[in-house]
Design a protein around this motif. Structure first.
Motif, PDB file in Angstrom:
ATOM      1  N   CYS A  15       0.679  -1.309  -0.126  1.00 11.84           N
ATOM      2  CA  CYS A  15      -0.098   0.159   0.182  1.00 11.84           C
ATOM      3  C   CYS A  15       1.153   1.368   0.005  1.00 11.84           C
ATOM      4  O   CYS A  15       1.855   1.266   0.529  1.00 11.84           O
ATOM      5  CB  CYS A  15      -0.988   0.281   1.204  1.00 11.84           C
ATOM      6  N   ASN A  16       0.308   2.200  -0.578  1.00  7.16           N
ATOM      7  CA  ASN A  16       0.940   3.659  -0.692  1.00  7.16           C
ATOM      8  C   ASN A  16       0.227   4.315   0.301  1.00  7.16           C
ATOM      9  O   ASN A  16      -0.904   5.072  -0.059  1.00  7.16           O
ATOM     10  CB  ASN A  16       0.577   4.268  -2.014  1.00  7.16           C
ATOM     11  N   TRP A  17       0.795   4.146   1.625  1.00  5.36           N
ATOM     12  CA  TRP A  17      -0.034   4.719   2.824  1.00  5.36           C
ATOM     13  C   TRP A  17       0.091   6.265   2.823  1.00  5.36           C
ATOM     14  O   TRP A  17      -0.701   6.973   3.250  1.00  5.36           O
ATOM     15  CB  TRP A  17       0.691   4.275   4.082  1.00  5.36           C
ATOM     16  N   ARG A  18       0.904   7.004   2.149  1.00  7.12           N
ATOM     17  CA  ARG A  18       1.038   8.410   2.049  1.00  7.12           C
ATOM     18  C   ARG A  18      -0.224   9.389   1.267  1.00  7.12           C
ATOM     19  O   ARG A  18      -0.610  10.098   1.497  1.00  7.12           O
ATOM     20  CB  ARG A  18       2.307   9.043   1.258  1.00  7.12           C
ATOM     21  N   ARG A  19      -0.840   8.377   0.322  1.00  4.51           N
ATOM     22  CA  ARG A  19      -1.920   8.770  -0.381  1.00  4.51           C
ATOM     23  C   ARG A  19      -3.090   8.090   0.165  1.00  4.51           C
ATOM     24  O   ARG A  19      -4.117   8.001  -0.686  1.00  4.51           O
ATOM     25  CB  ARG A  19      -1.952   8.294  -1.755  1.00  4.51           C
ATOM     26  N   TRP A  20      -3.440   7.745   1.165  1.00  2.00           N
ATOM     27  CA  TRP A  20      -4.517   7.137   1.883  1.00  2.00           C
ATOM     28  C   TRP A  20      -5.721   8.108   1.674  1.00  2.00           C
ATOM     29  O   TRP A  20      -7.020   7.714   1.707  1.00  2.00           O
ATOM     30  CB  TRP A  20      -4.415   6.633   3.410  1.00  2.00           C
ATOM     31  N   ARG A  21      -5.584   9.313   1.687  1.00  2.00           N
ATOM     32  CA  ARG A  21      -6.704  10.367   1.722  1.00  2.00           C
ATOM     33  C   ARG A  21      -7.289  10.454   0.159  1.00  2.00           C
ATOM     34  O   ARG A  21      -8.579  10.554   0.025  1.00  2.00           O
ATOM     35  CB  ARG A  21      -6.350  11.521   1.862  1.00  2.00           C
ATOM     36  N   ASP A  22      -6.583   9.864  -0.818  1.00  2.00           N
ATOM     37  CA  ASP A  22      -7.012   9.651  -2.087  1.00  2.00           C
ATOM     38  C   ASP A  22      -8.189   8.496  -2.114  1.00  2.00           C
ATOM     39  O   ASP A  22      -8.961   8.437  -2.945  1.00  2.00           O
ATOM     40  CB  ASP A  22      -6.092   9.357  -3.059  1.00  2.00           C
ATOM     41  N   TYR A  23      -7.957   7.331  -1.404  1.00  2.00           N
ATOM     42  CA  TYR A  23      -8.709   6.178  -1.574  1.00  2.00           C
ATOM     43  C   TYR A  23      -9.890   6.388  -0.134  1.00  2.00           C
ATOM     44  O   TYR A  23     -10.787   5.422  -0.196  1.00  2.00           O
ATOM     45  CB  TYR A  23      -7.841   4.857  -1.064  1.00  2.00           C
ATOM     46  N   TYR A  24     -10.006   7.342   0.596  1.00  2.00           N
ATOM     47  CA  TYR A  24     -10.777   7.398   1.831  1.00  2.00           C
ATOM     48  C   TYR A  24     -12.159   7.240   1.231  1.00  2.00           C
ATOM     49  O   TYR A  24     -12.931   6.624   1.996  1.00  2.00           O
ATOM     50  CB  TYR A  24     -10.547   8.563   2.504  1.00  2.00           C
ATOM     51  N   PRO A  25     -12.774   7.949   0.341  1.00  2.00           N
ATOM     52  CA  PRO A  25     -14.011   7.846  -0.155  1.00  2.00           C
ATOM     53  C   PRO A  25     -14.298   6.601  -0.789  1.00  2.00           C
ATOM     54  O   PRO A  25     -15.569   6.082  -0.470  1.00  2.00           O
ATOM     55  CB  PRO A  25     -14.375   8.807  -1.136  1.00  2.00           C
ATOM     56  N   THR A  26     -13.685   5.848  -1.316  1.00  2.00           N
ATOM     57  CA  THR A  26     -13.647   4.411  -1.481  1.00  2.00           C
ATOM     58  C   THR A  26     -14.025   3.606  -0.545  1.00  2.00           C
ATOM     59  O   THR A  26     -14.867   2.411  -0.585  1.00  2.00           O
ATOM     60  CB  THR A  26     -12.764   4.115  -2.600  1.00  2.00           C
ATOM     61  N   ILE A  27     -12.975   3.687   0.336  1.00  2.00           N
ATOM     62  CA  ILE A  27     -13.185   2.752   1.624  1.00  2.00           C
ATOM     63  C   ILE A  27     -14.451   3.242   2.431  1.00  2.00           C
ATOM     64  O   ILE A  27     -14.978   2.025   2.734  1.00  2.00           O
ATOM     65  CB  ILE A  27     -11.738   3.206   2.683  1.00  2.00           C
ATOM     66  N   LEU A  28     -14.669   4.314   2.735  1.00  2.00           N
ATOM     67  CA  LEU A  28     -16.040   4.698   3.270  1.00  2.00           C
ATOM     68  C   LEU A  28     -17.160   4.058   2.481  1.00  2.00           C
ATOM     69  O   LEU A  28     -18.138   3.649   3.221  1.00  2.00           O
ATOM     70  CB  LEU A  28     -16.374   5.850   3.494  1.00  2.00           C
ATOM     71  N   PHE A  29     -17.052   4.148   1.233  1.00  2.00           N
ATOM     72  CA  PHE A  29     -18.357   3.523   0.302  1.00  2.00           C
ATOM     73  C   PHE A  29     -18.408   2.025   0.609  1.00  2.00           C
ATOM     74  O   PHE A  29     -19.570   1.640   0.836  1.00  2.00           O
ATOM     75  CB  PHE A  29     -18.149   3.836  -1.102  1.00  2.00           C
ATOM     76  N   PHE A  30     -17.197   1.310   0.607  1.00  2.00           N
ATOM     77  CA  PHE A  30     -17.331  -0.092   0.890  1.00  2.00           C
ATOM     78  C   PHE A  30     -17.812  -0.243   2.504  1.00  2.00           C
ATOM     79  O   PHE A  30     -18.523  -1.257   2.581  1.00  2.00           O
ATOM     80  CB  PHE A  30     -15.929  -0.811   0.922  1.00  2.00           C
ATOM     81  N   ILE A  31     -17.472   0.330   3.226  1.00  2.00           N
ATOM     82  CA  ILE A  31     -17.729   0.053   4.748  1.00  2.00           C
ATOM     83  C   ILE A  31     -19.429   0.486   5.063  1.00  2.00           C
ATOM     84  O   ILE A  31     -19.737  -0.298   5.531  1.00  2.00           O
ATOM     85  CB  ILE A  31     -16.907   0.820   5.642  1.00  2.00           C
ATOM     86  N   ILE A  32     -19.697   1.784   4.635  1.00  2.00           N
ATOM     87  CA  ILE A  32     -21.134   2.084   4.569  1.00  2.00           C
ATOM     88  C   ILE A  32     -22.112   1.101   3.948  1.00  2.00           C
ATOM     89  O   ILE A  32     -23.090   0.582   4.525  1.00  2.00           O
ATOM     90  CB  ILE A  32     -21.257   3.725   4.152  1.00  2.00           C
ATOM     91  N   GLY A  33     -21.735   0.624   2.596  1.00  2.00           N
ATOM     92  CA  GLY A  33     -22.451  -0.415   1.860  1.00  2.00           C
ATOM     93  C   GLY A  33     -22.502  -1.587   2.804  1.00  2.00           C
ATOM     94  O   GLY A  33     -23.723  -2.193   2.843  1.00  2.00           O
TER      95      GLY A  33
END
Length: 115
Positions: A15-33
């Motif tokens: 993982c590219n942990w420095r860019r976690w903010r770029d993936y944050y909306p997708t992660i939230l989408f999966f978790i909320i779904g």
């Protein structure tokens, strides 16, 4: 759950942990779904998790296993998938096919373990 450790180790390594903010909306989408599915269809679930190797006495509840998957497996998987997504169409096709094969294999392994 034993595959969760694989995802965590893969997340730490690739993982590219420095860019976690770029993936944050997708992660939230999966978790909320997944949370919506768990709440809305609580009495009519399509599947149930069953721990068979590690932590059988600790991870008795389907909710606990779901939360662990939501907050550990999804973020690492999403960050690997999106963080290493190729630019060319041909490589994109192989990348998508690889992940479809990976998750299909995991489902097949879990199906065989329940028999």
């Amino acid at each position: 759950m034993y595959l969760l450790f694989f995802f965590l180790l893969a997340g730490i390594k690739w993982c590219n942990w420095r860019r976690w903010r770029d993936y944050y909306p997708t992660i939230l989408f999966f978790i909320i779904g997944d949370l919506l599915y768990s709440c809305l269809l609580y009495n009519h679930q399509l599947w149930a998790y069953q721990e068979i190797f590690f932590g059988v006495h600790i991870l008795r509840n389907d909710l606990i296993i779901s939360l662990i998957i939501m907050f550990l497996a999804y973020p690492s998987t999403i960050m690997i998938y999106l963080g290493r997504f190729p630019q060319t169409k041909r490589k994109q096709s192989f990348w998508i096919a690889f992940w479809v094969f990976l998750y299909s294999s995991i489902e097949l392994i879990n199906l065989k373990n329940l028999d």
